[in-house]
Write a protein that holds these residues in place. Structure first.
Motif, mmCIF file in Angstrom:
data_model
loop_
_atom_site.group_PDB
_atom_site.id
_atom_site.type_symbol
_atom_site.label_atom_id
_atom_site.label_comp_id
_atom_site.label_asym_id
_atom_site.label_seq_id
_atom_site.Cartn_x
_atom_site.Cartn_y
_atom_site.Cartn_z
ATOM 1 N N THR A 243 -5.520 -46.158 43.492
ATOM 2 C CA THR A 243 -5.877 -47.228 42.559
ATOM 3 C C THR A 243 -7.344 -47.140 42.169
ATOM 4 N N GLN A 244 -8.213 -46.879 43.137
ATOM 5 C CA GLN A 244 -9.633 -46.728 42.827
ATOM 6 C C GLN A 244 -9.845 -45.563 41.867
ATOM 7 N N HIS A 245 -9.074 -44.499 42.035
ATOM 8 C CA HIS A 245 -9.171 -43.362 41.123
ATOM 9 C C HIS A 245 -8.782 -43.771 39.710
ATOM 10 N N VAL A 246 -7.687 -44.509 39.571
ATOM 11 C CA VAL A 246 -7.240 -44.948 38.244
ATOM 12 C C VAL A 246 -8.260 -45.894 37.620
ATOM 13 N N LEU A 247 -8.880 -46.755 38.438
ATOM 14 C CA LEU A 247 -9.901 -47.675 37.937
ATOM 15 C C LEU A 247 -11.151 -46.946 37.448
ATOM 16 N N GLY A 248 -11.376 -45.745 37.937
ATOM 17 C CA GLY A 248 -12.581 -45.001 37.579
ATOM 18 C C GLY A 248 -13.670 -45.093 38.616
ATOM 19 N N SER A 249 -13.356 -45.673 39.792
ATOM 20 C CA SER A 249 -14.355 -45.787 40.847
ATOM 21 C C SER A 249 -14.648 -44.449 41.515
ATOM 22 N N CYS A 250 -13.687 -43.539 41.489
ATOM 23 C CA CYS A 250 -13.857 -42.289 42.212
ATOM 24 C C CYS A 250 -12.934 -41.217 41.649
ATOM 25 N N GLY A 251 -13.225 -39.964 41.982
ATOM 26 C CA GLY A 251 -12.342 -38.864 41.645
ATOM 27 C C GLY A 251 -11.312 -38.651 42.736
ATOM 28 N N LEU A 252 -10.322 -37.820 42.478
ATOM 29 C CA LEU A 252 -9.314 -37.511 43.488
ATOM 30 C C LEU A 252 -9.933 -36.883 44.727
ATOM 31 N N ASP A 253 -11.095 -36.255 44.547
ATOM 32 C CA ASP A 253 -11.740 -35.586 45.671
ATOM 33 C C ASP A 253 -12.337 -36.561 46.671
ATOM 34 N N ARG A 254 -12.304 -37.881 46.386
ATOM 35 C CA ARG A 254 -12.834 -38.874 47.320
ATOM 36 C C ARG A 254 -11.731 -39.618 48.085
ATOM 37 N N LEU A 255 -10.472 -39.273 47.887
ATOM 38 C CA LEU A 255 -9.383 -39.940 48.591
ATOM 39 C C LEU A 255 -9.283 -39.372 50.004
ATOM 40 N N ALA A 256 -9.769 -40.155 50.977
ATOM 41 C CA ALA A 256 -9.895 -39.641 52.342
ATOM 42 C C ALA A 256 -8.618 -39.791 53.156
ATOM 43 N N THR A 257 -7.696 -40.645 52.739
ATOM 44 C CA THR A 257 -6.461 -40.829 53.497
ATOM 45 C C THR A 257 -5.259 -40.370 52.693
ATOM 46 N N SER A 258 -4.248 -39.940 53.404
ATOM 47 C CA SER A 258 -2.966 -39.598 52.810
ATOM 48 C C SER A 258 -1.902 -39.763 53.876
ATOM 49 N N VAL A 259 -0.674 -39.881 53.428
ATOM 50 C CA VAL A 259 0.453 -40.029 54.347
ATOM 51 C C VAL A 259 1.254 -38.741 54.342
ATOM 52 N N LEU A 260 1.471 -38.185 55.519
ATOM 53 C CA LEU A 260 2.344 -37.028 55.667
ATOM 54 C C LEU A 260 3.753 -37.531 55.912
ATOM 55 N N ALA A 261 4.705 -37.102 55.077
ATOM 56 C CA ALA A 261 6.089 -37.566 55.161
ATOM 57 C C ALA A 261 7.031 -36.379 55.089
ATOM 58 N N THR A 262 8.289 -36.639 55.397
ATOM 59 C CA THR A 262 9.311 -35.596 55.380
ATOM 60 C C THR A 262 10.520 -36.066 54.587
ATOM 61 N N VAL A 263 11.082 -35.176 53.778
ATOM 62 C CA VAL A 263 12.339 -35.467 53.090
ATOM 63 C C VAL A 263 13.455 -35.484 54.135
ATOM 64 N N VAL A 264 14.184 -36.614 54.213
ATOM 65 C CA VAL A 264 15.223 -36.772 55.235
ATOM 66 C C VAL A 264 16.631 -36.784 54.650
ATOM 67 N N SER A 265 16.728 -36.943 53.330
ATOM 68 C CA SER A 265 18.049 -36.945 52.691
ATOM 69 C C SER A 265 17.904 -36.468 51.259
ATOM 70 N N SER A 266 18.798 -35.554 50.841
ATOM 71 C CA SER A 266 18.757 -35.031 49.475
ATOM 72 C C SER A 266 20.191 -34.698 49.070
ATOM 73 N N ARG A 267 20.838 -35.617 48.392
ATOM 74 C CA ARG A 267 22.254 -35.486 48.107
ATOM 75 C C ARG A 267 22.488 -34.588 46.893
ATOM 76 N N PRO A 268 23.432 -33.656 46.994
ATOM 77 C CA PRO A 268 23.693 -32.725 45.894
ATOM 78 C C PRO A 268 24.017 -33.456 44.587
ATOM 79 N N GLY A 269 23.453 -32.956 43.496
ATOM 80 C CA GLY A 269 23.748 -33.505 42.187
ATOM 81 C C GLY A 269 22.879 -34.669 41.771
ATOM 82 N N GLU A 270 22.022 -35.184 42.667
ATOM 83 C CA GLU A 270 21.163 -36.309 42.319
ATOM 84 C C GLU A 270 19.769 -35.806 41.950
#
Length: 380
Positions: A243-270
């Motif tokens: 959100t701060q990036h979209v507001l113009g407060s910072c560039g993407l290079d200042r985003l210090a946190t991120s969430v590591l996640a895993t795909v747990v379900s991927s149904r064929p045809g969707e």
């Protein structure tokens, strides 16, 4: 327990909250330099990170004390040795009894915006540093600076035999609703000018306004002058977010946190898939850009660029729908819309430098007043 120092991001279980130490250090340096160049003290708000290690890094760089949102935050940081804490939330009369014990552990300042709040503090006989909260246009809390009530509350504080009237404090939360850096800068200037004008009004009736405190991350990221102001209290800047990036407060290079996640379900045809980063990981804050989303996804685990086709399109408690089909087991790195709320879902940061996992830092996110042991009952 700290993670294996030889582990890589890709080796981590999910969901994990990643903290990029290189970016964090750069963000802390940036805001301290901003405050120094503008001639104000920096009292960072720790509600974004709730982390003692980060708070210590801020103090080491020159911050003067900290700001908190809850008594629980104040208590945890006082126990960790922080000795100058401002609780920047209107006094809750149901929690006044806790303030005496806490004020024995640290130099505590509290905030009021009503005569009832002053009464509650004086009735308890507490000798506390006290700020008057002033509304600078956000219209959430704070006295109207043009009102008679504002003069009455300020007068009570100035004349109090127990309370130490520190000064006047405000927060331009409406910087977050602006759509350009220019608009944010205009709100930040309004915040400054409203508080300076109110201080002048107090002086005209013989009341010393004390110190003047302002601050939001968007405002502090773009403001050009803080003439007449003594202290600033931005918080989100330590981590920033999408959100701060979209507001113009910072560039993407200042985003210090991120969430590591895993795909747990991927149904064929969707067209999409599901990952393990639902509302109790990402929160339900939506992005400022279109289409609406609950987090943007990087092009790879080590990339700082966003994949234009990937976003979290909806969340339930633990499930997150992803905009494009990916194989089960695929790991994703997600940029949160609101780092404050995402951090509050986790017990610790997994600290990384580049692709290397180096440490784990606790997030102090307790809620609720202290009390005796839980009471149980049995039915027959």
């Amino acid at each position: 327990m700290s993670p294996d120092p030889s582990s890589l991001i890709a080796d981590l279980p999910t969901p994990s909250l990643l903290l990029d130490l290189d970016i964090l250090e750069s963000n802390l340096d940036f805001m301290q330099e901003r405050a120094d160049s503008l001639g104000v003290r920096l009292r960072p708000h720790i509600k974004t990170h709730k982390c003692v290690e980060i708070g210590r890094m801020q103090i080491q760089r020159g911050a003067r004390g900290i700001t908190v949102s809850t008594l629980e935050e104040a208590r945890e940081f006082a126990r960790a040795g922080f000795n100058d804490v401002t609780w920047a939330f209107p006094i809750n009369p149901t929690r006044v009894d806790e303030l005496a014990e806490l004020s024995d552990e640290t130099t505590l300042a509290v905030l009021v915006d009503s005569l009832e709040a002053v009464d509650a503090l004086e009735s308890a006989g507490l000798a506390l540093r006290t700020w008057l909260k002033v509304d600078c246009g956000y219209h959430r809390v704070g006295v109207d600076p043009a009102s008679e009530t504002a003069l009455q509350v300020a007068g009570r504080l100035a004349d109090s035999r127990t309370l130490d009237f520190v000064g006047c404090l405000t927060h331009a939360g409406h910087t977050y609703s602006q759509d350009s850096r220019e608009a944010i800068a205009a709100v930040a200037e309004e915040e400054r000018s409203v508080l300076v004008a109110f201080a002048r009004r107090l002086r005209n009736v013989g009341i010393d306004p004390g110190e003047l405190s302002v601050g939001s991350t968007p405002g502090m990221s773009v403001v050009t002058t803080l003439e007449g102001i003594d202290e600033v209290r931005p918080g989100n800047y330590a981590l920033y977010d999408y959100t701060q990036h979209v507001l113009g407060s910072c560039g993407l290079d200042r985003l210090a946190t991120s969430v590591l996640a895993t795909v747990v379900s991927s149904r064929p045809g969707e067209n999409g898939c599901v990952a393990d980063c639902g509302a109790l990981v990402m929160s339900k804050d939506t992005g400022r850009d279109k289409p609406v989303h609950f987090g943007r996804i990087y092009a790879g685990l080590e990339s700082r660029e966003l994949d234009p086709t990937l976003r979290i399109t909806s969340v339930s408690q633990e499930h997150a729908k992803v905009s494009r089909a990916l194989p089960v087991g695929t790991k994703l790195r997600v940029a949160p819309n609101h780092s404050c709320l995402t951090v509050a879902q986790f017990d610790h940061f997994t600290v990384v430098r580049g692709n290397q996992v180096i440490d784990r830092w606790r997030i102090h996110r307790a809620r609720g007043p202290l009390g005796g042991p839980a009471q149980t009952s049995e039915s027959t």
